[in-house]
Design an enzyme around this catalytic site. Structure first.
Site, PDB file in Angstrom:
ATOM      1  N   ASP A  14     -18.564 -18.346 -25.626  1.00 60.28           N
ATOM      2  CA  ASP A  14     -18.655 -18.455 -24.169  1.00 60.28           C
ATOM      3  C   ASP A  14     -18.804 -17.050 -23.569  1.00 60.28           C
ATOM      4  OD1 ASP A  14     -16.181 -17.265 -24.212  1.00 60.28           O
ATOM      5  OD2 ASP A  14     -15.195 -18.749 -22.939  1.00 60.28           O
TER       6      ASP A  14
ATOM      7  N   LYS B 223     -22.398 -24.528 -27.910  1.00 61.03           N
ATOM      8  CA  LYS B 223     -21.070 -24.091 -27.487  1.00 61.03           C
ATOM      9  C   LYS B 223     -20.150 -25.303 -27.297  1.00 61.03           C
ATOM     10  CE  LYS B 223     -19.438 -22.988 -23.401  1.00 61.03           C
ATOM     11  NZ  LYS B 223     -19.332 -22.519 -22.065  1.00 61.03           N
TER      12      LYS B 223
END
Ligand code: SF4
Length: 282
Positions: free
Chosen positions: A168, A150
């Site tokens: 996310d 991420k």
């Protein structure tokens, strides 16, 4: 007695729920791709100014800011990083920093001791293994301590211009609400959603989805009645459908929206109750 009040409030919600467009089950793949791309187009019109909400001037600053943003708001990180980067402008400076000095600066971000260890460790790895430069490849970024896919994609997409999907918590919630996927594993979500869009759309798509999750499609009370993609959303009705009540659910932080600190709340909806670009947006 006030028995009639709750019934009144429930009626419009029920009616609105019935008007929601529910894709046929199972939705044909092509129809889903079209719906997904249409959602992204509408979100692009709704948030033409969408951008990473962390302030940065170079890849190093974005990497550190992204690590600091765990468990806190981007706004808080943006209030903290100017002092950090003024004192420690390079990976070498931060690698050699006295932890107590860094802790003092990072205190408002929460978990400041762990975050101090993290950014100093990260800076040491950058200095020792990558000549003090943030690498521009996924496989190198994820070798850095505390950097997962991420974070790596945030850096690749926004500091290096390489397409990346940022899965996310908002992204995960919204794509499941939209039935783009039922996966819960971030890597699988990334693969499934990535296949619905051309690579060149990935970074902007991530911004659109995350901005929508922060402002309208909240985890607990999505503001369905103020949502521009309601007709395309299988989860319409999961939140408040009454437009007036939904407007009140739109989120902003004290002094503005996260990353949009200059925008007064009333600038957020146009006369028709549709989310509008903020004042001063290009
Ligand atoms: S706010 Fe409601 S209608 Fe809009 S995307 Fe979220 S769940 Fe769907």
């Amino acid at each position: 007695m006030a028995e009639s009040k709750p019934r009144k409030a429930a009626a419009p919600k029920q009616a609105a729920k019935q008007s929601a467009v529910k894709p046929k089950q199972p939705e044909p793949h092509l129809a889903m791709v079209r719906r997904a791309r249409k959602i992204n187009r509408i979100l692009a019109e709704t948030y033409p100014y969408a951008h990473p909400e962390l302030d940065f001037e170079n890849p190093f600053q974005l990497l550190i800011a992204t690590v600091l943003s765990a468990q806190t708001t981007d706004l808080r990180v943006n209030q903290t990083t100017p002092a950090l980067f003024a004192k420690y402008p390079t990976p070498e400076d931060l690698a050699a920093a006295n932890p107590e000095g860094v802790e003092e600066i990072l205190r408002p971000c929460g978990f400041f001791r762990a975050k101090t260890r993290s950014v100093i460790g990260l800076s040491k790895a950058l200095t020792e293994d990558f000549g003090g430069e943030v690498p521009g490849k996924l496989e190198d970024l994820v070798k850095l301590p505390g950097v997962g896919r991420k974070t790596a994609f945030v850096v690749l997409g926004n500091a290096f211009g390489r397409p990346g999907i940022t899965v996310d918590t908002h992204f995960q919630r919204l794509v499941r609400r939209w039935k783009w996927t039922d996966e819960t594993d971030p890597d699988k979500i990334e693969a499934v959603v990535g296949a619905l869009f051309p690579k060149s759309d990935w970074t902007d798509l991530s911004h659109h989805v995350i901005w929508h999750g922060r402002r309208i499609c909240h985890a607990r009370k999505p503001a369905c009645g103020a949502c521009p993609i309601a007709p395309l959303c299988p989860a319409y009705g999961e939140g408040e459908t009454d437009p007036e009540k939904a407007k009140k659910l739109l989120k902003y932080e004290k002094g503005g929206y996260p990353g949009q600190r200059l925008n007064p709340p009333q600038a957020y909806l146009d006369a028709g109750g549709k989310p509008a670009p903020p004042l001063g947006a290009g």
